[in-house]
Design a protein around this motif. Structure first.
Motif, mmCIF file in Angstrom:
data_model
loop_
_atom_site.group_PDB
_atom_site.id
_atom_site.type_symbol
_atom_site.label_atom_id
_atom_site.label_comp_id
_atom_site.label_asym_id
_atom_site.label_seq_id
_atom_site.Cartn_x
_atom_site.Cartn_y
_atom_site.Cartn_z
ATOM 1 N N UNK A 167 -10.795 1.135 -0.342
ATOM 2 C CA UNK A 167 -12.062 1.608 -0.894
ATOM 3 C C UNK A 167 -12.115 3.128 -0.982
ATOM 4 N N UNK A 168 -11.410 3.829 -0.093
ATOM 5 C CA UNK A 168 -11.412 5.295 -0.143
ATOM 6 C C UNK A 168 -10.610 5.828 -1.325
ATOM 7 N N UNK A 169 -9.829 4.971 -1.979
ATOM 8 C CA UNK A 169 -9.081 5.369 -3.171
ATOM 9 C C UNK A 169 -9.750 4.886 -4.459
ATOM 10 N N UNK A 170 -10.973 4.407 -4.337
ATOM 11 C CA UNK A 170 -11.718 3.897 -5.492
ATOM 12 C C UNK A 170 -12.846 4.855 -5.832
ATOM 13 N N UNK A 224 -17.093 8.743 -4.978
ATOM 14 C CA UNK A 224 -16.220 7.795 -4.308
ATOM 15 C C UNK A 224 -16.997 6.531 -3.971
ATOM 16 N N UNK A 225 -16.320 5.407 -4.000
ATOM 17 C CA UNK A 225 -16.965 4.137 -3.684
ATOM 18 C C UNK A 225 -17.166 3.991 -2.183
ATOM 19 N N UNK A 226 -18.025 3.065 -1.809
ATOM 20 C CA UNK A 226 -18.261 2.716 -0.415
ATOM 21 C C UNK A 226 -17.996 1.222 -0.233
ATOM 22 N N UNK A 227 -17.985 0.772 1.005
ATOM 23 C CA UNK A 227 -17.785 -0.653 1.273
ATOM 24 C C UNK A 227 -18.857 -1.492 0.587
ATOM 25 N N UNK A 228 -20.091 -0.987 0.527
ATOM 26 C CA UNK A 228 -21.168 -1.740 -0.120
ATOM 27 C C UNK A 228 -20.871 -1.991 -1.594
ATOM 28 N N UNK A 229 -20.170 -1.056 -2.237
ATOM 29 C CA UNK A 229 -19.857 -1.213 -3.654
ATOM 30 C C UNK A 229 -18.947 -2.413 -3.905
#
Length: 295
Positions: free
Chosen positions: A192-195, A103-108
């Motif tokens: 972002x939680x859906x990426x 899963x992605x994070x805000x930093x991504x």
């Protein structure tokens, strides 16, 4: 079917019926960890010697996300790996770790490569979904009616605002203009939680809100949550979107978001207060006027 095992007490704690587990070949020795519990579905993580999986189970017979995954697979749109499915549940790969698929994070969202890959995924979805076929996918504005706006106005104290009264009166023509625009499949739920990030690509997950709509609305849903540099990279990577789509989407975005708000009217979240202020300061009126000027 993958054979997994599940402790009965953990199953009960997660709110998953043993019958559901049996349909996936799960037995009594795996560990089940609750992740999310919503009125219409539950999500848990299943740990087994074969691996870790995410199990998503719907309570009723209405589980459109199941059909949405099948539709996207048929169209060749990349999604999270579906290990198995029944009529009311999905067994999915677990992306909760730190491996190559995660899963992605805000930093991504500050990484230009990630944003470019995200734009590529949205372009692929929109190209595959246009024009829409005979699919059981709702229109993105089907909840938006004059009566819904009147109820919203009363709840939010906007029912006597001239701008809101004008919005109710002009809604039908704006919706008709939106229906005339080119339509496609839209994810409609960027966060972002859906990426998810996979080798060489970005993919969106969670398709509960998959709809028929316009590219402009779906892209606005994404870019509104990106920083300036990421927004510029995303739009440059995706390509141009007709100005008419953006103009018509602008007031519908405000009205649709407010009409869907169902929280405590006495304790409005920041985003609702922002949109209410836009109604009162003339922003919504200007957006509606821009639509009228198109025709």
């Amino acid at each position: 079917m993958i054979k997994l095992r599940c402790h009965t007490d953990h199953v009960e704690e997660a709110g998953i019926e043993p019958r559901v587990l049996a349909e996936f070949g799960l037995d009594h020795r795996a560990r089940v960890e609750p992740i999310r519990d919503r009125p219409d579905h539950r999500v848990c993580r299943v740990h087994d010697r074969h691996g870790t999986y995410v199990l998503k189970v719907w309570r009723g017979e209405d589980a459109p996300e199941l059909a949405n995954y099948r539709l996207l697979a048929r169209l060749g749109v990349p999604t999270i790996q579906v290990v198995a499915a029944t009529g009311s549940a999905l067994l999915l790969e677990d992306l909760g770790g730190t491996g190559a698929r995660r899963l992605a994070t805000e930093d991504d969202l500050a990484d230009p490569a990630v944003i470019t890959a995200l734009a590529t995924w949205y372009r692929r979805l929109h190209d595959a979904g246009a024009p829409p076929g005979n699919w059981a996918v709702p229109w993105e504005h089907e909840h938006l009616t004059p009566d819904a706006l009147r109820r919203t106005g009363r709840r939010l104290g906007l029912d006597h605002e001239p701008a809101w009264i004008s919005a109710v009166e002009s809604l039908d023509p704006v919706l008709e203009a939106a229906r005339r625009l080119p339509q496609t499949l839209v994810h409609n739920d960027f966060h972002v939680t859906n990426l998810a990030l996979v080798p060489g690509a970005a993919i969106m997950i969670d398709f509960e809100l998959l709809r028929i709509g316009t590219r402009a609305g779906d892209l606005r849903n994404v870019t509104g949550q990106l920083g300036p540099a990421a927004r510029e990279t995303f739009l440059a990577s995706y390509g141009p979107v007709p100005t008419e789509e953006q103009v018509i989407d602008a007031p519908l975005a405000v009205l649709g978001a407010l009409a869907q708000f169902s929280g405590d009217a006495a304790r409005l979240p920041r985003w609702v207060r922002f949109l209410v202020a836009e109604v009162r300061d003339g922003g919504l009126t200007r957006k509606l006027a821009a639509v009228a000027e198109l025709h």
